[in-house]
Enzyme design. Structure first.
Site, mmCIF file in Angstrom:
data_model
loop_
_atom_site.group_PDB
_atom_site.id
_atom_site.type_symbol
_atom_site.label_atom_id
_atom_site.label_comp_id
_atom_site.label_asym_id
_atom_site.label_seq_id
_atom_site.Cartn_x
_atom_site.Cartn_y
_atom_site.Cartn_z
ATOM 1 C CG ASP A 96 -13.594 6.235 -0.896
ATOM 2 O OD1 ASP A 96 -13.638 6.056 0.341
ATOM 3 O OD2 ASP A 96 -12.534 6.182 -1.547
ATOM 4 C CD GLN A 141 -12.911 -1.860 -0.763
ATOM 5 O OE1 GLN A 141 -12.080 -1.748 0.116
ATOM 6 N NE2 GLN A 141 -14.114 -2.373 -0.527
ATOM 7 C CG HIS A 165 -8.331 0.064 -2.869
ATOM 8 N ND1 HIS A 165 -7.516 -1.008 -2.542
ATOM 9 C CD2 HIS A 165 -9.001 0.389 -1.721
ATOM 10 C CE1 HIS A 165 -7.700 -1.301 -1.259
ATOM 11 N NE2 HIS A 165 -8.591 -0.483 -0.743
ATOM 12 C CB CYS A 221 -13.909 1.065 0.036
ATOM 13 S SG CYS A 221 -13.343 2.769 0.258
ATOM 14 N NE ARG A 235 -10.494 -5.267 0.497
ATOM 15 C CZ ARG A 235 -9.627 -4.323 0.851
ATOM 16 N NH1 ARG A 235 -10.035 -3.242 1.474
ATOM 17 N NH2 ARG A 235 -8.336 -4.433 0.554
ATOM 18 N NE ARG A 247 -3.837 0.592 1.909
ATOM 19 C CZ ARG A 247 -5.071 0.652 2.427
ATOM 20 N NH1 ARG A 247 -5.306 1.397 3.491
ATOM 21 N NH2 ARG A 247 -6.054 -0.014 1.869
HETATM 22 N N1 CP Z 1 -11.151 -0.198 2.404
HETATM 23 C C1 CP Z 1 -9.888 -0.281 2.836
HETATM 24 O O1 CP Z 1 -8.950 -0.476 2.065
HETATM 25 O O2 CP Z 1 -9.750 -0.134 4.179
HETATM 26 P P1 CP Z 1 -8.384 0.020 4.979
HETATM 27 O O3 CP Z 1 -7.822 1.385 4.629
HETATM 28 O O4 CP Z 1 -8.785 -0.062 6.418
HETATM 29 O O5 CP Z 1 -7.442 -1.062 4.569
HETATM 30 N N1 NVA Z 2 -9.911 6.699 -1.317
HETATM 31 C C1 NVA Z 2 -9.498 6.276 0.004
HETATM 32 C C2 NVA Z 2 -9.695 4.807 0.155
HETATM 33 C C3 NVA Z 2 -9.343 4.279 1.531
HETATM 34 C C4 NVA Z 2 -9.505 2.789 1.636
HETATM 35 C C5 NVA Z 2 -8.052 6.663 0.226
HETATM 36 O O1 NVA Z 2 -7.226 6.495 -0.676
HETATM 37 O O2 NVA Z 2 -7.747 7.167 1.319
#
Ligand code: CP
Ligand code: NVA
Length: 294
Positions: free
Chosen positions: A214, A129, A126, A253, A281, A99
Site C-alpha cells: 500500500d 477493503q 479498512h 488497495c 470492492r 470514512r
Molecule cells: N482502496 C480504497 O479505499 O480506495 P478509495 O480511497 O478510492 O476509496
Molecule cells: N492506507 C491508505 C489507504 C487508502 C485507501 C490511506 O489510509 O490513505
C-alpha cells in the site's frame, strides 16, 4: 437482535465473515433487489474514489439508494457531535458508512446509531477493503484458509485489517516493514502464530501466494519525507515478486504511487490483479450491505 455494525474484522466471528463473503460471491453473479427502498448515508471526511463509487453503485444494484455527504458540508464540520449526528441520521436512513480520520469517531457514530454503521476506512483499519481482497484471492488462487500472504511496507490501517483477517480466515501473514512502521505489539499478540514479522522483504515474500502493499504515506500523515526514505527498501518490484510462489498474485488497495511502493512492471504485469480487486470492492460491499440489512 442487536444492530449489525461492520466496524472491524476482529469484531466479527469467522462464521459471520464467511457468510458475508458468500453473499458477495452470490451477489456478484446475480445482484437481486434485496435492498429495495432502503437508504444508505455515506459520510466522507477524506477523499475516495473506489469506496464512494462502489458503495453507491452497490446500493443501486441491490434496489436501494445512497446519499453522499462530506463532513465539511455537514454540521459535523461546525461541531455537531457524532452521537447527535448518528441519532438524527438514524431517523432518515437504514444504514450509514463513514470514512474518517479517527477510529473514535466511527465508534461514537456506531454507539449512538439505531441502524448499522460500516467502517469505510479509519486511521486504524479498512475492513471493507480486505473483504474485497479475500474475494479476489479466492477467485484467483482458491480458498485463502491455509494460504500464505506477504505484506511489504508500512503496517498501516489496511495492514491491520489483513492481520485481523489472517486470524479470522486462518491464513499465514508475513509482514516486512521497518522497525518504526511495524504493527502494534498488542495487535501482534492478538494475532498469534498466524502472523510473522521481519525487516526483510525477501524473507516475507518467499513462497507467498500473494504479495500485498500500500502507499507509503496514508491520507492525513504529515511525515512524508521520512516515510519515503524509511520505506525505500520495501518497493515491490519484479526482483521481489520473483521470490514469491510462481503463481503468486499482486494485490494493492489503490490508489498506487507508481515508482514508490510498486513499479509499473509489477502493477501492469501478469501477476497483478489490482483492477479485479478494485472491481471486487463493488461485490464485497453488496455482501456487507446485504448482511448488515438482513
Ligand atoms: N482502496 C480504497 O479505499 O480506495 P478509495 O480511497 O478510492 O476509496
Ligand atoms: N492506507 C491508505 C489507504 C487508502 C485507501 C490511506 O489510509 O490513505
Amino acid at each position: 437482535m442487536s444492530v449489525k455494525h461492520f466496524l472491524d474484522l476482529d469484531a466479527l466471528d469467522a462464521a459471520t465473515l464467511n457468510d458475508i463473503l458468500e453473499r458477495a460471491k452470490t451477489l456478484k453473479v446475480e445482484p437481486k433487489p434485496l435492498l429495495a427502498g432502503r437508504e444508505l448515508a455515506m459520510i466522507f471526511e477524506k477523499p475516495s474514489t473506489r469506496t464512494r463509487v462502489s458503495f453507491e453503485v452497490a446500493m443501486r444494484q441491490l434496489g436501494g439508494h445512497a446519499v453522499v455527504l462530506t463532513t465539511g458540508d455537514m454540521q459535523l464540520g461546525r461541531g455537531e457531535t457524532y452521537g447527535d449526528t448518528a441519532q438524527v441520521l438514524s431517523r432518515y436512513v437504514d444504514a450509514m458508512m463513514i470514512r474518517t480520520s479517527s477510529h473514535g469517531k466511527l465508534q461514537a457514530l456506531a454507539e449512538h446509531s439505531a441502524v448499522p454503521v460500516i467502517n469505510g476506512l479509519t486511521d486504524r483499519s479498512h475492513p471493507c477493503q480486505i473483504m474485497a481482497d479475500i474475494l479476489t484471492f479466492e477467485e484467483q488462487r482458491g480458498p485463502i484458509q491455509g494460504a500464505r500472504v506477504a505484506w511489504v511496507g508500512d503496517a498501516n490501517n489496511v495492514a491491520t485489517s489483513w492481520i485481523h483477517a489472517a486470524e479470522r480466515f486462518g491464513f499465514d501473514l508475513h509482514i516486512a516493514s521497518p522497525k518504526d512502521l511495524a504493527p502494534d505489539p498488542t495487535l501482534v499478540a492478538w494475532a498469534g502464530s498466524r502472523l510473522k514479522l521481519t525487516r526483510d522483504p525477501a524473507e516475507a515474500v518467499a513462497g507467498a501466494d500473494a504479495v500485498v502493499t500500500d502507499t507509503w504515506v496514508s491520507m492525513g500523515q504529515q511525515d512524508a519525507d521520512a516515510r519515503v526514505q524509511a520505506l525505500a527498501p520495501y518497493q515491490v518490484n519484479e526482483a521481489l515478486m520473483a521470490r514469491a510462489d510462481k503463481d503468486a498474485i499482486f494485490l494493492h488497495c489503490l490508489p498506487a504511487h507508481r515508482g514508490q511502493e510498486v513499479t509499473d512492471a509489477v502493477m501492469d504485469g501478469p501477476r497483478s490483479v489490482v483492477f479485479d480487486e478494485a472491481e471486487n470492492r463493488l461485490h464485497a460491499q453488496k455482501g456487507i450491505l446485504a448482511w448488515c440489512l438482513s
